[in-house]
Design a protein around this motif. Structure first.
Motif, short mmCIF file in Angstrom:
data_model
loop_
_atom_site.label_atom_id
_atom_site.label_comp_id
_atom_site.label_asym_id
_atom_site.label_seq_id
_atom_site.Cartn_x
_atom_site.Cartn_y
_atom_site.Cartn_z
N VAL A 62 0.56 -1.16 -0.03
CA VAL A 62 -0.24 0.16 -0.08
C VAL A 62 0.60 0.96 0.05
N LYS A 63 1.68 1.43 0.22
CA LYS A 63 2.74 2.15 0.90
C LYS A 63 3.67 2.50 -0.48
N GLU A 64 3.94 1.56 -1.44
CA GLU A 64 4.60 1.69 -2.16
C GLU A 64 3.59 2.27 -3.40
N GLY A 65 2.17 1.95 -3.58
CA GLY A 65 2.01 2.28 -4.71
C GLY A 65 0.61 3.50 -4.39
N SER A 68 0.47 7.11 -4.97
CA SER A 68 0.37 8.13 -6.24
C SER A 68 -0.53 7.25 -7.27
N ALA A 69 -1.58 6.10 -7.11
CA ALA A 69 -2.25 5.76 -7.86
C ALA A 69 -3.44 5.25 -7.16
N GLY A 70 -3.74 5.18 -5.69
CA GLY A 70 -4.82 4.89 -5.16
C GLY A 70 -5.09 3.83 -5.11
N SER A 71 -4.44 2.65 -5.42
CA SER A 71 -4.20 1.76 -5.01
C SER A 71 -2.84 0.42 -5.19
N LYS A 82 -8.87 -0.52 5.12
CA LYS A 82 -8.24 0.21 3.47
C LYS A 82 -8.79 1.56 3.53
N PRO A 83 -7.24 1.74 3.18
CA PRO A 83 -7.14 3.71 2.46
C PRO A 83 -8.35 4.57 1.99
N SER A 84 -9.13 3.77 1.65
CA SER A 84 -10.88 4.15 0.83
C SER A 84 -11.56 4.25 1.87
#
Length: 179
Positions: A62-65, A68-71, A82-84
């Motif tokens: 999650v920290k990687e993607g 920048s992409a929201g996923s 979840k972040p969402s």
């Protein structure tokens, strides 16, 4: 019975509740004791099956993607949020004056840069203290959303709130009852 099938996991979950209880009570403010117990009942299955190793890899992804992409939008942290989900709660706080007054300053990011906000959101979700804050916001949001649903018993609240926690904050009453 879960306590019989998973005795060590159950004991650890109860210990976690004991450690978190005062903080959750403080965050919820004027909530009744039932709200605190119900809130923890919602996350207890997540806590009981928590794996630090799995969480490490899911959080790293999650920290990687996500910034920048929201996923990916994986569930992370002790309460498996979840972040969402956190973003939905943050949005609810901005829409309601009482929630904004109670939580707005704590949830503020201090930047409009979406990548920085997403990075901070993931960092928050990796921290149990922040997850307790998001759980408190969740309780206040679902209490408002379900106030007219006629949830009379604690059991009905646990079922309803758990469904909203796990299946989607924005489900309507009919969809919640169907699950």
């Amino acid at each position: 019975d879960y306590f019989t099938a998973y005795p060590s996991e159950s004991r650890e979950t109860v210990k976690t509740f004991d450690r978190c209880r005062d903080r959750l009570v403080s965050l919820l403010g004027n909530a009744c004791d039932d709200d605190v117990v119900i809130a923890f009942s919602i996350v207890a299955p997540e806590v009981s099956q928590y794996s630090a190793l799995s969480d490490f890899f899911e959080t790293a992804a999650v920290k990687e993607g996500y910034p920048s992409a929201g996923s990916p939008d994986y569930s992370i942290g002790l309460f498996q949020m979840k972040p969402s989900f956190a973003e939905s709660l943050e949005t609810e706080v901005t829409k309601d004056s009482a929630l904004k007054q109670k939580y707005g300053a704590r949830l503020a990011y201090g930047t409009d840069d979406i990548r920085k906000v997403r990075r901070q959101r993931v960092d928050r979700l990796a921290d149990t203290g922040w997850q307790m804050l998001y759980l408190a916001v969740f309780v206040d949001v679902v209490k408002m959303r379900t106030a007219t649903w006629g949830l009379a018993s604690s059991e009905e609240k646990v079922r309803c709130w758990s469904t909203l926690y796990n299946a989607g904050l924005y489900l309507n009453r009919k969809r919640v009852e169907h699950r």
